[in-house]
Design a protein around this motif. Structure first.
Motif, PDB file in Angstrom:
ATOM      1  N   MET A 143     125.198 -92.017  -1.852  1.00  0.00           N
ATOM      2  CA  MET A 143     123.829 -92.446  -2.245  1.00  0.00           C
ATOM      3  C   MET A 143     123.392 -93.745  -2.332  1.00  0.00           C
ATOM      4  N   ARG A 144     124.567 -94.801  -2.618  1.00  0.00           N
ATOM      5  CA  ARG A 144     124.102 -95.959  -2.490  1.00  0.00           C
ATOM      6  C   ARG A 144     123.739 -96.506  -1.267  1.00  0.00           C
ATOM      7  N   ALA A 145     124.641 -96.072  -0.314  1.00  0.00           N
ATOM      8  CA  ALA A 145     124.230 -96.651   1.069  1.00  0.00           C
ATOM      9  C   ALA A 145     122.870 -95.978   1.474  1.00  0.00           C
ATOM     10  N   ARG A 146     122.554 -94.930   0.945  1.00  0.00           N
ATOM     11  CA  ARG A 146     121.214 -94.086   1.617  1.00  0.00           C
ATOM     12  C   ARG A 146     120.004 -94.623   0.810  1.00  0.00           C
ATOM     13  N   HIS A 147     120.523 -95.567  -0.454  1.00  0.00           N
ATOM     14  CA  HIS A 147     119.369 -96.078  -1.097  1.00  0.00           C
ATOM     15  C   HIS A 147     119.309 -97.690  -0.850  1.00  0.00           C
ATOM     16  N   LEU A 148     120.244 -98.134  -0.134  1.00  0.00           N
ATOM     17  CA  LEU A 148     120.231 -99.695   0.334  1.00  0.00           C
ATOM     18  C   LEU A 148     118.783-100.038   0.978  1.00  0.00           C
ATOM     19  N   PRO A 149     118.071 -99.356   1.892  1.00  0.00           N
ATOM     20  CA  PRO A 149     116.868 -99.851   2.374  1.00  0.00           C
ATOM     21  C   PRO A 149     115.711-100.041   1.557  1.00  0.00           C
ATOM     22  N   PHE A 150     115.780 -99.755   0.340  1.00  0.00           N
ATOM     23  CA  PHE A 150     114.789 -99.947  -0.848  1.00  0.00           C
ATOM     24  C   PHE A 150     115.100-100.547  -1.795  1.00  0.00           C
ATOM     25  N   PRO A 151     114.172-101.635  -2.156  1.00  0.00           N
ATOM     26  CA  PRO A 151     114.505-102.649  -3.285  1.00  0.00           C
ATOM     27  C   PRO A 151     114.578-101.920  -4.608  1.00  0.00           C
ATOM     28  N   ILE A 152     115.696-101.762  -5.067  1.00  0.00           N
ATOM     29  CA  ILE A 152     115.884-101.182  -6.438  1.00  0.00           C
ATOM     30  C   ILE A 152     116.339-102.414  -7.477  1.00  0.00           C
ATOM     31  N   THR A 153     115.679-102.597  -8.340  1.00  0.00           N
ATOM     32  CA  THR A 153     115.966-103.525  -9.450  1.00  0.00           C
ATOM     33  C   THR A 153     116.381-102.642 -10.525  1.00  0.00           C
ATOM     34  N   GLU A 154     116.635-103.589 -11.752  1.00  0.00           N
ATOM     35  CA  GLU A 154     116.949-102.881 -12.946  1.00  0.00           C
ATOM     36  C   GLU A 154     115.776-102.387 -13.631  1.00  0.00           C
ATOM     37  N   GLU A 155     114.774-102.763 -13.459  1.00  0.00           N
ATOM     38  CA  GLU A 155     113.408-102.302 -13.972  1.00  0.00           C
ATOM     39  C   GLU A 155     112.981-100.941 -13.251  1.00  0.00           C
ATOM     40  N   ARG A 156     113.220-100.807 -11.962  1.00  0.00           N
ATOM     41  CA  ARG A 156     113.167 -99.508 -11.371  1.00  0.00           C
ATOM     42  C   ARG A 156     114.037 -98.392 -11.624  1.00  0.00           C
ATOM     43  N   ALA A 157     115.307 -98.823 -11.998  1.00  0.00           N
ATOM     44  CA  ALA A 157     116.270 -98.005 -12.554  1.00  0.00           C
ATOM     45  C   ALA A 157     115.967 -97.430 -13.595  1.00  0.00           C
ATOM     46  N   LYS A 158     115.639 -98.317 -14.584  1.00  0.00           N
ATOM     47  CA  LYS A 158     115.101 -97.981 -15.821  1.00  0.00           C
ATOM     48  C   LYS A 158     113.771 -96.910 -15.887  1.00  0.00           C
ATOM     49  N   ALA A 159     112.838 -97.269 -14.919  1.00  0.00           N
ATOM     50  CA  ALA A 159     111.612 -96.462 -14.836  1.00  0.00           C
ATOM     51  C   ALA A 159     112.277 -95.094 -14.324  1.00  0.00           C
ATOM     52  N   TRP A 160     113.070 -95.024 -13.373  1.00  0.00           N
ATOM     53  CA  TRP A 160     113.443 -93.671 -12.801  1.00  0.00           C
ATOM     54  C   TRP A 160     114.153 -92.895 -13.639  1.00  0.00           C
ATOM     55  N   LEU A 161     115.063 -93.499 -14.783  1.00  0.00           N
ATOM     56  CA  LEU A 161     115.612 -92.838 -15.770  1.00  0.00           C
ATOM     57  C   LEU A 161     114.562 -92.252 -16.784  1.00  0.00           C
ATOM     58  N   GLY A 162     113.571 -93.190 -17.031  1.00  0.00           N
ATOM     59  CA  GLY A 162     112.415 -92.868 -17.749  1.00  0.00           C
ATOM     60  C   GLY A 162     111.532 -91.342 -17.522  1.00  0.00           C
ATOM     61  N   CYS A 163     111.366 -91.504 -16.155  1.00  0.00           N
ATOM     62  CA  CYS A 163     110.859 -90.287 -15.605  1.00  0.00           C
ATOM     63  C   CYS A 163     111.820 -89.095 -15.720  1.00  0.00           C
ATOM     64  N   MET A 164     113.056 -89.299 -15.404  1.00  0.00           N
ATOM     65  CA  MET A 164     113.961 -88.288 -15.752  1.00  0.00           C
ATOM     66  C   MET A 164     114.014 -87.760 -16.906  1.00  0.00           C
ATOM     67  N   ALA A 165     114.160 -88.441 -17.826  1.00  0.00           N
ATOM     68  CA  ALA A 165     114.084 -88.250 -19.484  1.00  0.00           C
ATOM     69  C   ALA A 165     112.774 -87.378 -19.717  1.00  0.00           C
ATOM     70  N   GLN A 166     111.579 -87.922 -19.286  1.00  0.00           N
ATOM     71  CA  GLN A 166     110.271 -87.025 -19.507  1.00  0.00           C
ATOM     72  C   GLN A 166     110.542 -85.543 -18.912  1.00  0.00           C
ATOM     73  N   ALA A 167     111.102 -85.489 -17.497  1.00  0.00           N
ATOM     74  CA  ALA A 167     111.203 -84.135 -17.152  1.00  0.00           C
ATOM     75  C   ALA A 167     112.107 -83.355 -17.532  1.00  0.00           C
ATOM     76  N   LEU A 168     113.346 -84.113 -18.118  1.00  0.00           N
ATOM     77  CA  LEU A 168     114.386 -82.939 -19.026  1.00  0.00           C
ATOM     78  C   LEU A 168     113.690 -82.596 -20.264  1.00  0.00           C
ATOM     79  N   GLU A 169     112.875 -83.523 -20.745  1.00  0.00           N
ATOM     80  CA  GLU A 169     112.342 -83.024 -22.123  1.00  0.00           C
ATOM     81  C   GLU A 169     111.358 -81.894 -22.045  1.00  0.00           C
ATOM     82  N   GLU A 170     110.616 -81.697 -20.724  1.00  0.00           N
ATOM     83  CA  GLU A 170     109.595 -80.746 -20.486  1.00  0.00           C
ATOM     84  C   GLU A 170     110.188 -79.719 -20.236  1.00  0.00           C
ATOM     85  N   SER A 171     111.748 -79.906 -20.032  1.00  0.00           N
ATOM     86  CA  SER A 171     112.470 -78.570 -19.575  1.00  0.00           C
ATOM     87  C   SER A 171     112.728 -77.615 -20.490  1.00  0.00           C
ATOM     88  N   GLY A 172     112.700 -78.104 -21.591  1.00  0.00           N
ATOM     89  CA  GLY A 172     113.039 -77.252 -22.800  1.00  0.00           C
ATOM     90  C   GLY A 172     114.320 -76.923 -23.089  1.00  0.00           C
TER      91      GLY A 172
END
Length: 128
Positions: free
Chosen positions: A76-105
């Motif tokens: 997965m790290r190699a597959r993501h290397l072409p994309f500029p992933i910053t700490e801010e984006r990692a936190k945003a990704w986790l935030g979106c996942m937290a929302q999805a998990l919350e909606e899952s019930g």
């Protein structure tokens, strides 16, 4: 379900198995697409990305090795290397996942455990 049955349950099963993972992923990607930091990194046709994420998360959380069977070793790290992933984006990704998990019930403890497990890869992908 008894406490003993819960302790023998895999993480994949605690997340609802195939149906639960599918529900989480399908809730997650509209949030990603709408996010100003994340949306531009993804293609307009998000369906193949959704399917790969479903396969990866199924495998990552202890279910069938769908991703490896279809695409080989995740790398997965190699597959993501072409994309500029910053700490801010990692936190945003986790935030979106937290929302999805919350909606899952799902049970709140299961949600928190899933997020905790996803933090490692999310921060490991930072490359910018």
């Amino acid at each position: 379900m008894s406490e003993d049955e819960q302790s023998r349950q895999t993480f994949y099963e605690a997340l609802g198995g195939a149906e639960g993972i599918r529900r989480i992923v399908e809730s997650f990607y509209p949030k990603v697409q709408a996010h100003p930091l994340l949306g531009p990194l993804f293609p307009e046709n998000i369906d193949p990305v959704i399917e790969k994420q479903y396969m990866f998360l199924s495998q990552f959380f202890g279910g069938p090795p769908l991703f490896s069977e279809a695409h080989g070793h995740p790398m997965m790290r190699a597959r993501h290397l072409p994309f500029p992933i910053t700490e801010e984006r990692a936190k945003a990704w986790l935030g979106c996942m937290a929302q999805a998990l919350e909606e899952s019930g799902l049970d709140h403890k299961v949600q928190l455990a899933a997020l905790e497990r996803l933090k490692g890869p999310a921060y490991h992908f930072i490359n910018s």
